[in-house]
Design a protein around this motif. Structure first.
Motif, PDB file in Angstrom:
ATOM      1  N   TYR A 244      -8.224   1.980  -1.894  1.00 29.64           N
ATOM      2  CA  TYR A 244      -7.443   2.404  -0.730  1.00 29.64           C
ATOM      3  C   TYR A 244      -7.403   3.935  -0.769  1.00 29.64           C
ATOM      4  CZ  TYR A 244      -3.291   2.812   2.297  1.00 29.64           C
ATOM      5  OH  TYR A 244      -2.403   3.134   3.292  1.00 29.64           O
TER       6      TYR A 244
ATOM      7  N   ARG B 242      -9.537   1.697   3.921  1.00 32.03           N
ATOM      8  CA  ARG B 242      -9.399   0.529   3.031  1.00 32.03           C
ATOM      9  C   ARG B 242     -10.794  -0.024   2.830  1.00 32.03           C
ATOM     10  NH1 ARG B 242      -6.713  -2.387  -0.229  1.00 32.03           N
ATOM     11  NH2 ARG B 242      -5.964  -4.463   0.276  1.00 32.03           N
TER      12      ARG B 242
ATOM     13  N   LEU C 164       0.835  -1.208   0.000  1.00 32.36           N
ATOM     14  CA  LEU C 164       0.000   0.000   0.000  1.00 32.36           C
ATOM     15  C   LEU C 164       0.873   1.262   0.000  1.00 32.36           C
ATOM     16  CD1 LEU C 164      -2.903  -1.034   2.415  1.00 32.36           C
ATOM     17  CD2 LEU C 164      -3.051  -0.672  -0.040  1.00 32.36           C
TER      18      LEU C 164
END
Ligand code: C2E
Ligand code: MG
Ligand code: MG
Length: 721
Positions: free
Chosen positions: A157, A150, A74
């Protein structure tokens, strides 16, 4: 692997078959452990726990690493998004209400990059522009700029780009396409699970094999030994343990095997001791430790086989009975009796050769068998040797000397019989003959003995019938007072009129012949009861005719032992109403030979009932003076043999005189029987004998004849001859 040394195997299973030995090889055990391992619950349980533990640890590690990986991915996604935004920012625009990125660029960003939607805030956190897909996250005044969001399905995201990252006063919230992160994570998780499964499978298999080798195989070995010990505890088929004693299982197996061996040894010991005991009980007499009757007969059979095989010519069988042993037992107690029996057994064993078998086959009866030939040719010689051994010197028991005498019967195999059992029976028959012939003697078996025995059996059968057919009668012989000449009594004497086919229709059998047989068989008890009843009834009849005379009844020793003579007497007294003082029981001295205590008691009771007591045939038996004082006796009856010979034989005259004096000194009446002549009578008058009975006055007479006699008698003894 289980290995077995041949030596130990034979130690433990000397009789094992070859097949059995193969079962003991290591190959068998290895393959069996391999097959067993997959069936073993224990192995499965351990393995399952190990498997689950590995899985759990692995899953935990995986969960942690997935989280980190996701964060890393991420982060990379965010960096990528930032790098897509920053080139599009117009840094000249610092006003609060105008977007720092042109609309055109904004649209390009959301359509060509991973950024799906954007919201631009000014420094006062007011939205000044929003483009693309709407965002779930908002930015309040107090919200941290580190906030992220999320989506539930992991496909988007949302992040915040702070002014310091952007190099401007604005804040940008962006919704990023995170499907790639989700996919990457999924891929990594599957890879990890595959590795985890492979690893667990490997570890489980290795563990199962290790368990099989180090745990299950020795346990199976131990189990097999224990099963074997259970099935065959005395001779367990177990072999040497190949397992190292230093490890726990190896030492446990060693201890278990030692226990099994020890248990087997103990069992064998116990069994052999028990067998010895059973054998002793079954074949030996516990008092003397000599063989018993069963073993003795076996020995006779063994010897008879030797004779049949020609290895031996013949053998003697001796039956020995201690004379008057019952007296010793009764008077001195069983301890002394037992000690004497032991001493006799010991002395015989020491005196006779090894080849002789000495057994105790009855209470005071011993039996001996010995091969004949060489120096001892005849069975009777063996008997003589035995008699001399017994009589050679007294037996010393508890510091008392006992002079023991024995009656002995001998018989020879195969001369007297070819049946070993019968030879012993023959020796017994000869022994009985020795006893009848006055004891302390030896008799050799003769074929005639058998005939005599058969005749006796026949007579006994006839006597039983005689009772039922009323062939028994009583005759009565008068007894006189010498001074007054009066008839004072009558002795009831049994007669057996045995019917036959002669012209007389039968003949009288003397009580001297059948009474001893009746005594031996116990038949004297019912006969005696009949006599008492009949004699008392007759006496009552005479009393009714005016003759108040005493009735003397003979009582056998067996009647004291085998019947309730007291209650029988009482019943007769009650039934007939006879005055007990007019009943006299004649007992011989043999009655004192049996159970003295019992006899004293019975005589006391009878006397207290009023019944008179006389000792018959006095002088022929033991004539112990001690019992004369002990017993409640009223009369001594001198045996007729002394009277018969008194005139010729000074000894008999002296005995007669002594008996009369003795009787008088004890305040007893003395009666002489067998008075046949005037001379007898004269002698007795001189000796001041009180009463007489004999052929001189009258023979025993039937009931009616006796009444006739008494009615005709003039009271003068001289008138009778
Ligand atoms: P015992 O009790 O001594 O009886 C006397 C025996 O002498 C009788 O023989 C009698 O007949 C016989 N006798 C009497 N006077 C003379 C005599 O002057 N000269 C000779 N030579 N004999 C005489 P018996 O009747 O043959 O009895 C023999 C024995 O049988 C008796 O001897 C007695 O012991 C026994 N007996 C007889 N009857 C009975 C009975 O009812 N019960 C029992 N238990 N024994 C009996
Ligand atoms: Mg008598
Ligand atoms: Mg007598």
């Amino acid at each position: 692997m289980r290995t077995t040394t041949k030596k130990l195997e034979t130690n433990w299973s000397g009789k094992m078959s070859n097949n059995k030995k193969i079962r003991k090889t290591g190959i068998f055990n290895l393959s069996s452990s391999h097959t067993h391992i997959w069936k073993s619950n224990l192995s499965w349980s351990i393995t399952l726990i190990v498997f689950l533990t590995i899985m759990f640890v692995h899953a935990s590690i995986l969960a942690l690493s997935v989280k980190n990986e996701e964060l890393k991915l991420l982060g990379e996604l965010r960096e990528k998004a930032l790098s897509s935004i920053t080139p599009m920012i117009d840094f000249r625009i610092q006003g609060e209400l105008t977007s720092p990125i042109k609309q055109y660029y904004l649209n390009r960003i959301v359509s060509t990059t991973i950024i799906q939607g954007m919201v631009i805030y000014n420094s006062d956190r007011e939205i000044i522009e929003a483009v693309g897909q709407p965002l779930a996250m908002t930015l309040g005044r107090k919200d941290s700029l580190n906030k992220t969001y999320r989506s539930y399905n992991g496909e988007s995201y949302e992040v915040i780009f702070a002014p310091n990252e952007l190099g401007t006063n604005f804040i940008i919230l962006a919704k990023l396409d995170s499907i790639s992160v989700k996919e990457e994570l999924k891929r990594q998780v599957w890879k990890s699970i595959t590795i985890m499964l492979l690893l667990s499978g490997f570890v489980t298999t290795v563990l199962m094999i290790a368990l099989g080798k180090w745990l299950l195989e020795p346990i199976m070995f131990l189990k097999q030994d224990l099963e074997e010990a259970y099935k065959n505890p005395e001779n367990p088929d177990i072999s040497t343990s190949p397992y190292d004693e230093k490890n726990e299982i190896g030492s446990a197996i060693k201890i278990a095997q030692e226990l099994i061996k020890e248990n087997a040894n103990n069992l064998k010991k116990i069994k052999s001791t028990a067998q010895d005991k059973i054998h002793k009980l079954a074949y030996y007499d516990s008092l003397t430790n000599l063989p018993n009757r069963v073993l003795f007969i076996q020995k006779l059979y063994e010897q008879s086989k030797l004779v049949a095989d020609g290895k031996q010519k013949s053998f003697a069988v001796v039956a020995l009975d201690i004379d008057h042993f019952k007296d010793i037992n009764d008077s001195m107690g069983h301890n002394i009796g037992d000690a004497i029996l032991r001493a006799i057994g010991k002395r015989l064993r020491l005196a006779l050769p090894e080849s002789a078998t000495i057994a105790r086959i009855g209470e005071d009866e011993f039996a001996i068998t010995m091969p004949l030939g060489g120096s001892v040719q005849k069975a009777v010689e063996v008997g003589e040797k035995i008699q001399s051994v017994i009589k050679s010197e007294p037996f010393k028991v508890f510091n008392e000397n006992f002079q023991i005498r024995a009656s002995i019967g001998v018989s020879t195999f195969p001369t007297d019989s070819k049946d070993p059992d019968q030879v012993l029976k023959n020796a017994d028959i000869a022994l009985n003959r020795a006893k009848e012939d006055g004891r302390d003697t030896i008799r050799e078996y003769l074929k005639d003995f058998d005939e005599v025995v058969q005749q006796r059996f026949q007579m006994l059968r006839d006597l039983r019938n005689a009772m039922e057919n009323e062939e028994l009668q009583l005759h009565y012989q008068p007894q006189f007072d010498m001074k007054t000449g009066k008839i004072i009594g009558a002795e009831a004497l049994l007669r057996w009129w045995k019917k036959d086919n002669s012209k007389e229709g039968g003949k009288f059998i003397s009580p001297g012949v059948f009474v001893p047989i009746a005594e031996q068989s116990g038949l004297i008890v019912p006969i005696g009861n009949w006599v008492t009843n009949k004699a008392c009834k007759t006496a009552i009849k005479w009393q009714n005719e005016g003759h108040n005379i005493r009735i003397a009844i003979n009582v056998a020793a067996a009647q004291f032992q085998q019947s309730d003579i007291v209650s029988n007497m009482q019943q007769v007294i009650d039934e007939t109403g006879i005055n007990p003082h007019l009943v006299e029981l004649e007992v011989t001295e043999s009655v004192f030979m049996d159970d003295i205590k019992h006899t004293v008691h019975v005589l006391d009771v009878l006397h207290s009932m009023g019944v008179e007591l006389a000792i018959d045939d006095f002088g022929t038996g033991y004539s112990s003076l001690s019992y004369l004082r002990q017993f409640p006796i009223d009369r001594l009856k001198i045996d007729q043999s002394f009277i018969r010979n008194a005139l010729e034989n000074p000894d008999d005259a002296a005995i007669t005189r002594t008996i009369i004096k003795l009787g008088h000194s004890l305040n007893l009446k003395v009666i002489a029987e067998g008075v046949e002549t005037k001379e007898h009578e004269k002698f007795l008058i001189e000796q001041e004998c009180d009463e007489v009975q004999g052929f001189k006055y009258s023979r025993p007479l039937p009931e009616d004849k006796f009444l006739e006699f008494i009615n005709n008698y003039n009271g003068n003894l001289d008138s009778l001859s």
